[in-house]
Design a protein around this motif. Structure first.
Motif, PDB file in Angstrom:
ATOM      1  N   TYR A 162       0.870  -1.228   0.040  1.00  0.00           N
ATOM      2  CA  TYR A 162      -0.052   0.095   0.070  1.00  0.00           C
ATOM      3  C   TYR A 162       0.909   1.249   0.096  1.00  0.00           C
TER       4      TYR A 162
ATOM      5  N   GLU B 125      -2.032 -12.336  13.211  1.00  0.00           N
ATOM      6  CA  GLU B 125      -2.419 -11.047  14.108  1.00  0.00           C
ATOM      7  C   GLU B 125      -3.089 -10.276  13.412  1.00  0.00           C
TER       8      GLU B 125
ATOM      9  N   SER C 179      -6.502  -9.815   5.238  1.00  0.00           N
ATOM     10  CA  SER C 179      -7.538  -9.349   4.193  1.00  0.00           C
ATOM     11  C   SER C 179      -7.018  -8.973   2.976  1.00  0.00           C
TER      12      SER C 179
ATOM     13  N   PRO D 139      -4.562   2.721  -3.487  1.00  0.00           N
ATOM     14  CA  PRO D 139      -3.341   2.707  -2.985  1.00  0.00           C
ATOM     15  C   PRO D 139      -2.561   1.318  -2.955  1.00  0.00           C
TER      16      PRO D 139
ATOM     17  N   LEU E 278       4.330  -2.078   9.169  1.00  0.00           N
ATOM     18  CA  LEU E 278       4.768  -2.678   8.014  1.00  0.00           C
ATOM     19  C   LEU E 278       5.472  -1.757   6.958  1.00  0.00           C
TER      20      LEU E 278
ATOM     21  N   ALA F  46     -13.350  -9.060  16.390  1.00  0.00           N
ATOM     22  CA  ALA F  46     -12.463  -8.639  15.269  1.00  0.00           C
ATOM     23  C   ALA F  46     -11.040  -8.733  15.569  1.00  0.00           C
TER      24      ALA F  46
HETATM   25  N1  LIG Z   1      -6.724   0.955   2.050  1.00  0.00           N
HETATM   26  C1  LIG Z   1      -5.511   0.973   2.720  1.00  0.00           C
HETATM   27  N2  LIG Z   1      -4.493   1.866   2.806  1.00  0.00           N
HETATM   28  C2  LIG Z   1      -3.373   1.571   3.527  1.00  0.00           C
HETATM   29  N3  LIG Z   1      -3.070   0.662   4.302  1.00  0.00           N
HETATM   30  C3  LIG Z   1      -4.033  -0.202   4.349  1.00  0.00           C
HETATM   31  C4  LIG Z   1      -5.086  -0.264   3.629  1.00  0.00           C
HETATM   32  N4  LIG Z   1      -5.838  -1.405   4.201  1.00  0.00           N
HETATM   33  C5  LIG Z   1      -4.861  -1.954   4.684  1.00  0.00           C
HETATM   34  N5  LIG Z   1      -3.829  -1.357   5.083  1.00  0.00           N
HETATM   35  C6  LIG Z   1      -2.771  -1.610   5.998  1.00  0.00           C
HETATM   36  O1  LIG Z   1      -1.995  -3.184   5.555  1.00  0.00           O
HETATM   37  C7  LIG Z   1      -1.950  -3.892   6.721  1.00  0.00           C
HETATM   38  C8  LIG Z   1      -2.658  -5.150   6.418  1.00  0.00           C
HETATM   39  O2  LIG Z   1      -4.161  -4.904   6.406  1.00  0.00           O
HETATM   40  P1  LIG Z   1      -5.258  -6.305   6.630  1.00  0.00           P
HETATM   41  O3  LIG Z   1      -6.396  -5.428   6.504  1.00  0.00           O
HETATM   42  O4  LIG Z   1      -5.032  -6.980   5.319  1.00  0.00           O
HETATM   43  O5  LIG Z   1      -5.129  -6.895   7.930  1.00  0.00           O
HETATM   44  P2  LIG Z   1      -5.668  -8.302   8.503  1.00  0.00           P
HETATM   45  O6  LIG Z   1      -4.581  -9.412   8.675  1.00  0.00           O
HETATM   46  O7  LIG Z   1      -6.904  -8.586   7.510  1.00  0.00           O
HETATM   47  O8  LIG Z   1      -6.179  -7.706   9.977  1.00  0.00           O
HETATM   48  P3  LIG Z   1      -7.299  -8.164  10.639  1.00  0.00           P
HETATM   49  O9  LIG Z   1      -7.283  -9.427  11.201  1.00  0.00           O
HETATM   50  O10 LIG Z   1      -7.518  -6.781  11.654  1.00  0.00           O
HETATM   51  O11 LIG Z   1      -8.554  -8.094   9.704  1.00  0.00           O
HETATM   52  C9  LIG Z   1      -2.514  -3.068   8.123  1.00  0.00           C
HETATM   53  O12 LIG Z   1      -1.270  -2.937   8.541  1.00  0.00           O
HETATM   54  C10 LIG Z   1      -3.197  -2.098   7.409  1.00  0.00           C
HETATM   55  O13 LIG Z   1      -2.900  -0.932   8.028  1.00  0.00           O
END
Ligand SMILES: Nc1ncnc2c1ncn2[C@@H]1O[C@H](COP(=O)(O)OP(=O)(O)OP(=O)(O)O)[C@@H](O)[C@H]1O
Ligand SMILES: Nc1ncnc2c1ncn2[C@@H]1O[C@H](COP(=O)(O)OP(=O)(O)OP(=O)(O)O)[C@@H](O)[C@H]1O
Ligand code: SF4
Ligand code: SF4
Ligand SMILES: [Mg+2]
Ligand SMILES: [Mg+2]
Lengths: 384, 416, 319
Positions: A15, A43, A49, A63, A328, B254
């Protein structure tokens, strides 16, 4: 059929926000066979996601951007699909259950219209109206009314709004026909009062109902790959058990595969055949679920399994993993877990540990064996 | 009135959502049928007590939380807070009262306005409450002279009466009324000064460490935080007005287990430090076990079982509670497919029929269950426990695991 | 950013023409220059017409009017539709006075939306009487409902988010919630839509003018649509193509500029609010009003992957 449904090779997703670049997914490889359920745990914010949305190319780009790697879905590399053809990727057999049901359902539409839409997609697909995107044919985007591009067509469109015309045709011919089908899916996910629910808006539903609407939508598409991002986090355990059964039935019916993302280790233990543990954008441990849970070979997995709360507050605080999630945009060099790892040594700070088979005798080729990305994986079982 | 009233006392609480189908119905508000989301719930939460609320999805837990926070207007029943009836509060007084109950939601993304900075988000309740205090104080000041005049008027009348009584010959059997006291000059309440940005920031900075956030993140945006961090911000926003009760609607579902453990630890510590009360709504039995002192189980808008957390989780009495606990998944692949699945019809919340709500699915159902509402009652030998089941005494010792053996739908007789 | 530059340039030129026409415009609108039907040259960049009027001057003189109409009509619709949409979306509690008002606004909007806007605008113009200002009024009357629907959809998606409820639980008043949390979070899609819409308005206006109900050309107030109509009927297009092409190109360039600007804005705007554009599943039927296929209109269409340009064929017929 030995061809995998989905093969992800060294996928990297970043991103770009302002001046910073977040390495949300780094060098992730996965292979899912038909009939298989692959679980992903990890985590909050470790990129689960992001991985889930990257596969059907649903990430907003920018992004996000897919830096490298391949996502091969039934023989087609989705990374190479051009921007113009992206809309086709959906509705061609990848179903998606999003993590935030309230944000993913359209607030202005009743439940009926939302589910009917996905049933409609399946009908289109079954009737062969969806053209395969492999042949480079014209894309079809279900989410918009068809648009004719001739000048005459455009002019006439200004006079008769096509959306109105289409909507009328669609409604007249199919509303009652869809109604039964929609109801049957609502009953499948065990929603109380399906007839009433049909006419409600998403915000009028309980959290668990919204989630089940998402599930019903995904299942009604009968996808060959279902990506379920926290599909049951808002469900009580009895309904959760039924919904998980339902998903497994989908597998049996259309020989689908499921990528199942969850924080709930219990659900993963019950549902998945194989599990990948993600930490800071990387898969740090992978393997058959029984082996990984019984004999974790990465310190992070071990601590994760121990953090599952199982006692009363008078018995003292819950055990947590010391330290905090790495930023990250500046991931620690070498093994990304080293600042929090009790086994860490100098070598861990240098080079990133490879995802190496736990059993040295195992053939390193197979993607389905137990692997761990830790230099000292043999010491993990003795960890406290 | 010896013992102080419980912090929150809810009696016969009802919340029905009318089903509106067509436009005319919308206009006429003539909608006979309704979703009985909360249907006669009586419950109390003590000071410093954490109540866990678990139950089937769609059984009205969130609705209950919203109604007691007065975010929904109740259809029926009363809500007493600190002994004061708040069911009918409206307008500014309602907004002022709101500082007593705060709410934390599940969704770490949607809970925080993406456009505001941390100090603006966390400080919002302060900035909202300050004008309310000012308005109410100003109103009181404006009212004071008039009230004083009324009191003076009364004093004059009473004095005249008194003097007349004194001057007239004393009647036998009637003592002289006491001499009235002149009213005190009105005490004008201070109008609190308008809160400044610097004050808000200072207060926010104070509160951040209590939820485990660094105090220097005031000017960051929510998207710069992880899910756990955002949940901490929500918690800080809830804490800043010093509420006595926080409704936690799935605050951790969550979050991953490690972060979840951190937040749960934090919640318990806060409860101890500040004497907070919680209503913890969740599907996570482990979280309830760790945070709650008492637990209430809801099924289709009704309470089916209420009791101490250890007692209910280790010795569930109501058949639904048993089924729920038997369905909890364990992080142990060798126990796969040993979860209990409730069979039976999917029940309806629209104008439910009399009788036990669980009867279509209960393995222990008898004819009486289908016609007669089981009241929430104490069970001899179980102390404070409340259970709403006709057969509570008979089924209380059946362990949840044995449900697995009886199978989901079989309505077989009890082993005697 | 090309779009931004182009739009700035157009606006500056329009300003100069409006304030000090002689800087850029050599001739008056009905000033005879001598040669008739002279092809484009240095003296007459777009040639002259049958009455020896300079086409370039007329095209330039029309710019402030056309641009002003585009922006003005879109802005009027934005204000009217935006306010109504905000109110209808936010204060929609059934059974209250505001709830009835909300339902009524939406019904009226639906009625308007079910008429083709061009025909409706034509009809209204006929009733009001033909003049530039009446056409503008007529278009505005048919235009605001699109904004109502757009804004209401956005408001609906924001107002049930937990942070709005949390604000309410903190004691924030409803009006303040509307301004602080809801309005702020719907402005970005609105700005993008507005920018794209200016081009569409312009095309619609030109079409009405072209059909010949707006203003007279040649005359003191030139306008692109009526120029095209006049030249097309007064001179064979095959012999004197520049006459029609010049005003046509002017419309085209302006519309393209605003489209580019809108697309650029959409990409620049805060990624987190892009959710507004990338909502999955059933979108509201997009507000389709394209006259020429040059205006991308997919702003409000909640396509899960809203990047791709249009060009999606009929699922059934596109064999
Ligand atoms: N649209 C975005 N713009 C910038 N950074 C993003 C965006 N979406 C996610 N991130 C960053 O990417 C990283 C991964 O996010 P992601 O949503 O994939 O995590 P996750 O493992 O699904 O978390 P959770 O368990 O809370 O759902 C995070 O550090 C988040 O801050
Ligand atoms: N605004 C509303 N309008 C109409 N019905 C509603 C509304 N809010 C809730 N309901 C209905 O009330 C019932 C209970 O919902 P509620 O959100 O309280 O359940 P819950 O116990 O919190 O469930 P979950 O565990 O899934 O979150 C549901 O049937 C829901 O459809
Ligand atoms: S590689 Fe080193 S730092 Fe990383 S998990 Fe293994 S021991 Fe710990
Ligand atoms: S009252 Fe009857 S139906 Fe209801 S829970 Fe008890 S035994 Fe089951
Ligand atoms: Mg996620
Ligand atoms: Mg809920």
């Amino acid at each position: 059929m030995t061809e995998p449904v989905l093969q992800v090779n060294d996928l990297t997703v970043t991103y770009t926000v302002g001046a910073g670049t977040f390495f949300a997914v780094s060098d992730v490889s996965l292979q899912i066979e038909p009939g298989q359920v692959v679980g992903i745990v990890g985590e909050t914010g470790c990129g689960k996601s992001t991985l889930a949305k990257a596969i059907p190319r649903l990430l907003p780009e920018p992004p996000a951007s897919i830096g490298s790697g391949a996502i091969i879905f039934r023989g087609t590399d989705l990374v190479k699909v051009g921007r113009r053809q992206l809309p086709m990727v959906r509705g061609t057999g990848i179903g998606m259950i999003f993590q935030e049901p309230l944000n993913s359902l359209n607030p202005a539409f009743r439940v009926f219209d939302q589910i009917a839409e996905s049933i409609r997609i399946r009908h289109y697909r079954e009737m062969g109206w969806l053209r395969s995107f492999q042949g480079g044919e014209q894309p079809f985007d279900y989410s918009k009314p068809p648009i004719t591009t001739t000048a005459a067509g455009s002019l006439s469109k200004a006079i008769v709004p096509p959306a109105a015309e289409e909507a009328v045709k669609d409604r007249l011919a199919t509303r009652s026909q869809f109604r039964e089908e929609v109801l049957s899916y609502l009953r499948l996910v065990r929603i109380n009062d399906p007839e009433t629910i049909l006419n409600l808006y998403p915000h009028e539903l309980s959290g668990g109902m919204r989630q089940r609407i998402m599930i019903a939508m995904a299942l009604s598409e009968k996808p060959s790959l279902l990506i379920a991002d926290e599909p049951t986090s808002a469900l009580d355990v009895t309904i959760q058990a039924q919904v998980l059964t339902l998903m497994k039935e989908l597998i049996d019916e259309v020989h689908a595969a499921i990528l199942f993302i969850s924080h709930d280790l219990g659900v993963i233990a019950e549902t998945a055949d194989e599990v990948g543990v993600m930490y800071a954008g990387r898969i740090v441990e992978y393997g058959p679920v029984a082996e990984v849970f019984r004999d974790p070979r990465h310190p992070y997995t071990k601590m994760l399994l121990r953090a599952a709360p199982a006692h009363y507050k008078n018995d003292g605080p819950l055990s947590t993993i010391p330290g905090s999630v790495p930023n990250l945009s500046r991931p620690p060099p070498g093994c990304r877990f080293h600042p929090r790892c009790s086994l860490a040594r100098d070598v861990c700070r240098g080079e990133n540990p490879p995802l190496a088979p736990v059993d040295p005798a195992a053939s390193a080729e197979s993607p389905h064996i137990h692997r761990s990305a830790c230099y000292f994986q043999s010491e993990v079982p003795n960890l406290r | 009135m010896s013992a102080p009233p419980p912090l929150l006392e809810v009696e016969g609480l009802e919340k029905f959502f009318p089903i509106t189908r067509s436009l005319t119905e919308t206009f006429q508000r003539r909608s006979a049928r309704a979703v009985h989301a909360v249907d006669g719930v009586s419950l109390s939460v003590g000071r410093g007590e954490a109540l866990g609320l678990i139950g089937e999805s769609g059984s009205g837990k969130t609705t209950f939380g919203w109604v007691v926070s007065r975010l929904h207007d109740p259809t029926g029943g009363t809500i007493r807070f600190n002994g004061q009836d708040v069911t009918k509060l409206q307008g500014t007084r309602l907004r002022q009262w709101r500082r007593n109950i705060q709410i934390v939601f599940q969704d770490p993304v949607g809970s925080l306005d993406p456009r505001l900075r941390v100090w603006q988000i966390v400080g919002e309740p302060l900035r909202a409450q300050n004008p309310i205090d000012r308005t109410l104080a100003k109103e009181a000041r404006a009212r004071a002279p008039a009230e004083f005049r009324v009191a003076q008027e009364k004093y004059r009348r009473d004095l005249a009466e008194h003097q007349r009584a004194k001057s007239s010959p004393p009647e036998p059997g009637r003592s002289l009324p006491p001499e009235p006291q002149p009213p005190e000059a009105p005490k004008l309440p201070e109008v609190p000064p308008r809160i400044t940005k610097a004050q808000v920031r200072a207060r926010v900075q104070e509160i951040l460490p209590t939820v485990g956030l660094p105090p220097d993140c005031l000017d960051q945006y929510p998207h710069e935080f992880s899910g756990g961090g955002r949940q901490r911000i929500s918690l800080a926003r809830a804490l800043i007005v010093n509420p006595s009760l926080i409704v936690l609607d799935e605050p951790t579902s969550a979050l991953d287990v490690a972060v979840q453990a951190q937040i749960l630890n934090r919640l318990v510590a806060l409860q101890r430090e500040r004497g907070l009360s919680y209503v913890l709504i969740t599907h996570n039995v482990a979280a309830v076990r760790f945070v709650a002192d008492r637990v209430a189980v809801m099924y289709l808008g009704r309470l089916v079982e209420v009791g101490g957390v250890r007692e209910v989780l280790e010795h569930p009495v109501h058949p639904y509670t048993k089924a729920l606990l038997a369905a909890v998944p364990y992080p142990d692949p060798s126990r796969r497919r040993t979860r209990y699945r409730i069979g039976g019809d999917i029940p309806s919340l629209v104008d439910p029929k009399p009788g036990c709500r669980f009867s279509p699915r209960c393995p222990f159902v008898i004819d009486r269950c289908r016609v007669e509402d089981p009241p929430l009652r104490t069970i001899p030998g179980l102390g404070e426990r409340l259970v709403s089941c006709h057969r509570a005494e008979e089924v209380q010792d059946i362990a949840p695991e044995t449900l697995l053996a009886t199978g989901p739908t079989s309505a077989r007789p009890l082993p005697t | 950013m090309f779009g931004f530059l182009l739009v700035s340039l157009i606006c500056i030129v329009a300003l100069i023409v409006a304030v000090a026409p002689h800087v850029l415009v050599p001739y008056g609108p009905t000033q005879e220059t001598g040669p008739i039907y002279s092809p484009p040259s240095w003296a007459h960049p777009f040639g002259t017409d049958g009455l020896s009027f300079d086409v370039y001057s007329n095209v330039m003189l029309a710019l402030p009017l056309d641009l002003g109409l585009g922006i003005g009509i879109a802005a009027a619709s934005l204000v009217v539709g935006g306010v109504l949409g905000l109110l209808a979306g936010f204060y929609d509690r059934p059974g209250t006075l505001a709830g009835y008002a909300s339902v009524s606004i939406m019904r009226v909007t639906d009625i308007f939306l079910s008429f083709p806007s061009l025909i409706l605008a034509l009809a209204i113009t006929r009733v009001l009487g033909i003049s530039i200002i009446n056409v503008a009024i007529a278009i505005t009357i048919t235009w605001w409902p699109y904004y109502v629907r757009l804004i209401r959809g956005e408001v609906l998606s924001v107002k049930h988010l937990p942070y709005v409820t949390a604000a309410r639980a903190a004691g924030v008043t409803e009006n303040r919630i509307l301004l602080r949390h809801v309005l702020r979070n719907v402005t970005e899609p609105l700005i993008v839509y507005f920018t794209l819409d200016i081009g569409t308005v312009l095309v619609t206006y030109s079409t009405i003018a072209y059909i010949g109900v707006a203003s007279k050309y040649p005359g003191p107030v030139p306008e692109w649509g009526s120029m095209m109509a006049y030249y097309q009927s007064s001179a064979p297009i095959s012999s004197y193509p520049w006459l029609v092409l010049a005003p046509g190109a002017a419309v085209f360039v302006t519309v393209i500029a605003f489209s580019l600007l809108g697309d650029g804005l959409r990409d620049i705007l805060d990624p987190r609010t892009r959710r507004a554009f990338v909502r999955s599943t059933t979108p509201e039927p997009p507000a389709e009003r394209a006259l020429l296929p040059v205006t991308p209109l997919e702003t409000s269409a909640g396509d899960p992957m809203a990047e791709g340009p249009l060009g999606t064929p009929d699922p059934g017929g596109g064999g």
